[in-house]
Design a protein around this motif. Structure first.
Motif, PDB file in Angstrom:
ATOM      1  N   GLY A 297       0.837  -1.348  -0.004  1.00 60.34           N
ATOM      2  CA  GLY A 297       0.039   0.109   0.123  1.00 60.34           C
ATOM      3  C   GLY A 297       0.789   1.263  -0.030  1.00 60.34           C
ATOM      4  O   GLY A 297       0.201   2.391  -0.139  1.00 60.34           O
ATOM      5  N   ASN A 298       2.055   1.075   0.326  1.00 55.68           N
ATOM      6  CA  ASN A 298       3.007   2.540   0.297  1.00 55.68           C
ATOM      7  C   ASN A 298       3.588   2.302  -1.208  1.00 55.68           C
ATOM      8  O   ASN A 298       4.106   1.432  -1.760  1.00 55.68           O
ATOM      9  CB  ASN A 298       4.249   2.185   1.333  1.00 55.68           C
ATOM     10  N   GLN A 299       4.065   3.688  -1.569  1.00 58.90           N
ATOM     11  CA  GLN A 299       4.609   3.859  -2.827  1.00 58.90           C
ATOM     12  C   GLN A 299       6.205   3.884  -2.481  1.00 58.90           C
ATOM     13  O   GLN A 299       6.650   4.333  -1.578  1.00 58.90           O
ATOM     14  CB  GLN A 299       4.526   5.321  -3.364  1.00 58.90           C
ATOM     15  N   MET A 300       6.990   3.075  -3.339  1.00 53.35           N
ATOM     16  CA  MET A 300       8.275   3.127  -3.141  1.00 53.35           C
ATOM     17  C   MET A 300       9.024   3.459  -4.389  1.00 53.35           C
ATOM     18  O   MET A 300       8.475   2.948  -5.512  1.00 53.35           O
ATOM     19  CB  MET A 300       8.657   1.536  -2.857  1.00 53.35           C
ATOM     20  N   PHE A 301       9.867   4.466  -3.958  1.00 49.36           N
ATOM     21  CA  PHE A 301      10.628   5.266  -5.156  1.00 49.36           C
ATOM     22  C   PHE A 301      11.976   4.384  -5.340  1.00 49.36           C
ATOM     23  O   PHE A 301      12.710   4.193  -4.488  1.00 49.36           O
ATOM     24  CB  PHE A 301      10.748   6.418  -4.868  1.00 49.36           C
ATOM     25  N   MET A 302      12.198   4.016  -6.482  1.00 52.83           N
ATOM     26  CA  MET A 302      13.409   3.296  -6.776  1.00 52.83           C
ATOM     27  C   MET A 302      14.371   3.851  -7.855  1.00 52.83           C
ATOM     28  O   MET A 302      13.752   4.259  -8.802  1.00 52.83           O
ATOM     29  CB  MET A 302      13.056   1.783  -7.012  1.00 52.83           C
ATOM     30  N   SER A 303      15.654   4.302  -7.580  1.00 46.39           N
ATOM     31  CA  SER A 303      16.447   4.760  -8.464  1.00 46.39           C
ATOM     32  C   SER A 303      16.858   3.996  -9.684  1.00 46.39           C
ATOM     33  O   SER A 303      16.815   2.711  -9.449  1.00 46.39           O
ATOM     34  CB  SER A 303      17.477   5.374  -7.826  1.00 46.39           C
ATOM     35  N   ARG A 304      16.921   4.674 -10.788  1.00 42.60           N
ATOM     36  CA  ARG A 304      17.251   3.588 -11.843  1.00 42.60           C
ATOM     37  C   ARG A 304      18.479   4.174 -12.385  1.00 42.60           C
ATOM     38  O   ARG A 304      19.792   3.461 -12.303  1.00 42.60           O
ATOM     39  CB  ARG A 304      16.170   3.670 -12.980  1.00 42.60           C
ATOM     40  N   ASP A 305      18.569   5.532 -13.192  1.00 44.00           N
ATOM     41  CA  ASP A 305      19.688   6.055 -13.914  1.00 44.00           C
ATOM     42  C   ASP A 305      19.569   7.500 -13.982  1.00 44.00           C
ATOM     43  O   ASP A 305      18.481   7.787 -13.932  1.00 44.00           O
ATOM     44  CB  ASP A 305      20.093   5.341 -15.112  1.00 44.00           C
ATOM     45  N   ILE A 306      20.660   8.010 -14.208  1.00 41.31           N
ATOM     46  CA  ILE A 306      20.587   9.538 -14.557  1.00 41.31           C
ATOM     47  C   ILE A 306      21.427   9.851 -15.500  1.00 41.31           C
ATOM     48  O   ILE A 306      22.720   9.220 -15.903  1.00 41.31           O
ATOM     49  CB  ILE A 306      21.005  10.408 -13.310  1.00 41.31           C
ATOM     50  N   TYR A 307      21.132  10.535 -16.681  1.00 44.44           N
ATOM     51  CA  TYR A 307      21.913  10.929 -17.915  1.00 44.44           C
ATOM     52  C   TYR A 307      22.136  12.506 -18.226  1.00 44.44           C
ATOM     53  O   TYR A 307      21.024  13.231 -17.913  1.00 44.44           O
ATOM     54  CB  TYR A 307      21.357  10.225 -19.279  1.00 44.44           C
ATOM     55  N   LEU A 308      23.249  12.805 -18.347  1.00 51.20           N
ATOM     56  CA  LEU A 308      23.400  14.484 -18.858  1.00 51.20           C
ATOM     57  C   LEU A 308      22.949  14.321 -20.506  1.00 51.20           C
ATOM     58  O   LEU A 308      23.603  13.827 -21.433  1.00 51.20           O
ATOM     59  CB  LEU A 308      25.074  14.661 -18.878  1.00 51.20           C
ATOM     60  N   LEU A 309      21.967  14.931 -20.787  1.00 49.04           N
ATOM     61  CA  LEU A 309      21.558  14.957 -22.115  1.00 49.04           C
ATOM     62  C   LEU A 309      22.279  15.983 -23.059  1.00 49.04           C
ATOM     63  O   LEU A 309      22.407  15.660 -24.141  1.00 49.04           O
ATOM     64  CB  LEU A 309      19.974  15.300 -21.988  1.00 49.04           C
ATOM     65  N   GLY A 310      22.669  16.996 -22.374  1.00 46.01           N
ATOM     66  CA  GLY A 310      23.479  18.082 -23.507  1.00 46.01           C
ATOM     67  C   GLY A 310      23.395  19.325 -22.488  1.00 46.01           C
ATOM     68  O   GLY A 310      22.880  19.454 -21.596  1.00 46.01           O
ATOM     69  N   THR A 311      23.952  20.460 -23.333  1.00 45.55           N
ATOM     70  CA  THR A 311      24.023  21.821 -22.620  1.00 45.55           C
ATOM     71  C   THR A 311      23.458  22.764 -23.621  1.00 45.55           C
ATOM     72  O   THR A 311      23.161  22.285 -24.900  1.00 45.55           O
ATOM     73  CB  THR A 311      25.799  22.216 -22.607  1.00 45.55           C
ATOM     74  N   ALA A 312      23.196  23.823 -22.992  1.00 49.92           N
ATOM     75  CA  ALA A 312      22.456  25.047 -23.854  1.00 49.92           C
ATOM     76  C   ALA A 312      23.029  26.334 -23.407  1.00 49.92           C
ATOM     77  O   ALA A 312      23.543  26.414 -22.251  1.00 49.92           O
ATOM     78  CB  ALA A 312      20.855  25.073 -23.390  1.00 49.92           C
ATOM     79  N   PRO A 313      23.037  27.320 -24.050  1.00 52.24           N
ATOM     80  CA  PRO A 313      23.590  28.464 -23.926  1.00 52.24           C
ATOM     81  C   PRO A 313      23.067  29.190 -22.499  1.00 52.24           C
ATOM     82  O   PRO A 313      23.566  29.741 -21.726  1.00 52.24           O
ATOM     83  CB  PRO A 313      23.420  29.780 -25.068  1.00 52.24           C
ATOM     84  N   SER A 314      21.662  28.961 -22.339  1.00 53.07           N
ATOM     85  CA  SER A 314      20.960  29.533 -21.153  1.00 53.07           C
ATOM     86  C   SER A 314      19.937  28.628 -20.723  1.00 53.07           C
ATOM     87  O   SER A 314      19.258  27.731 -21.759  1.00 53.07           O
ATOM     88  CB  SER A 314      20.284  30.772 -21.202  1.00 53.07           C
ATOM     89  N   ALA A 315      19.281  28.777 -19.563  1.00 52.84           N
ATOM     90  CA  ALA A 315      17.990  27.675 -19.136  1.00 52.84           C
ATOM     91  C   ALA A 315      16.860  28.147 -20.065  1.00 52.84           C
ATOM     92  O   ALA A 315      16.070  27.275 -20.497  1.00 52.84           O
ATOM     93  CB  ALA A 315      17.644  28.265 -17.796  1.00 52.84           C
ATOM     94  N   LYS A 316      16.940  29.234 -20.494  1.00 48.90           N
ATOM     95  CA  LYS A 316      15.516  29.540 -21.391  1.00 48.90           C
ATOM     96  C   LYS A 316      15.707  28.925 -22.789  1.00 48.90           C
ATOM     97  O   LYS A 316      14.721  28.747 -23.411  1.00 48.90           O
ATOM     98  CB  LYS A 316      15.475  31.106 -21.687  1.00 48.90           C
TER      99      LYS A 316
END
Length: 166
Positions: free
Chosen positions: A111-130
């Motif tokens: 009955g409880n939600q369990m959050f399990m980590s899988r993976d993290i990826y760096l997708l790329g970069t951009a000049p600014s957050a906008k």
């Protein structure tokens, strides 16, 4: 969704906002939600949920919150471990923002939600957050994904985050 707004000594990371990415073309009219306005009947959710005990609900919320917080800790550790790699990728192109994809699973355990980590990826970069929409395209965010097929109780989730240098 877990709180992915974290910061380290070098970076601050937050979930991507809707105005930062290219909108997805919609297919048209959605489902009819008029059933939500109908009067309550004997089989409504509130009457079914009132059976549960208050102590069990509080315990469930606390354990779920602690487990959900573990994903934020995992993201912060990943950022610290990959600090040099992210800085190098941003320095090569002279950018000040980056995009990260976090893959995690949500399972049901007694009955409880369990959050399990899988993976993290760096997708790329951009000049600014906008301008992060150049990296986080609709095809990437909403396109098909190749994944393992989990059991019926586990769901794979994806979070797209924007990071900036402090």
């Amino acid at each position: 969704m877990p709180n992915f707004a974290v910061s380290t000594g070098s970076f601050t990371v937050r979930p991507v906002r809707e105005d930062e990415v290219v909108p997805v073309k919609r297919m048209g009219r959605g489902p009819d939600l008029s059933y939500l306005t109908q009067a309550d009947g004997p089989r409504q959710l509130n009457s079914r949920m009132a059976v549960g005990g208050a102590v069990a609900a509080v315990f469930s919320q606390i354990s779920g919150g602690v487990n959900e917080y573990s994903l934020s800790v995992w993201l912060k550790k990943w950022l610290k471990a990959n600090d040099a790699k992210i800085k190098q990728a941003m320095l090569e192109k002279g950018h000040s923002a980056f995009a990260v994809q976090v893959n995690y699973a949500v399972g049901n355990s007694f009955g409880n939600q369990m959050f399990m980590s899988r993976d993290i990826y760096l997708l790329g970069t951009a000049p600014s957050a906008k301008e992060i929409g150049t990296v986080l395209t609709p095809e990437l965010m909403f396109g098909p994904k190749i994944d393992d097929v989990p059991n019926n109780a586990t769901k794979f989730k994806y979070a797209y985050l924007v990071g900036e240098r402090l």
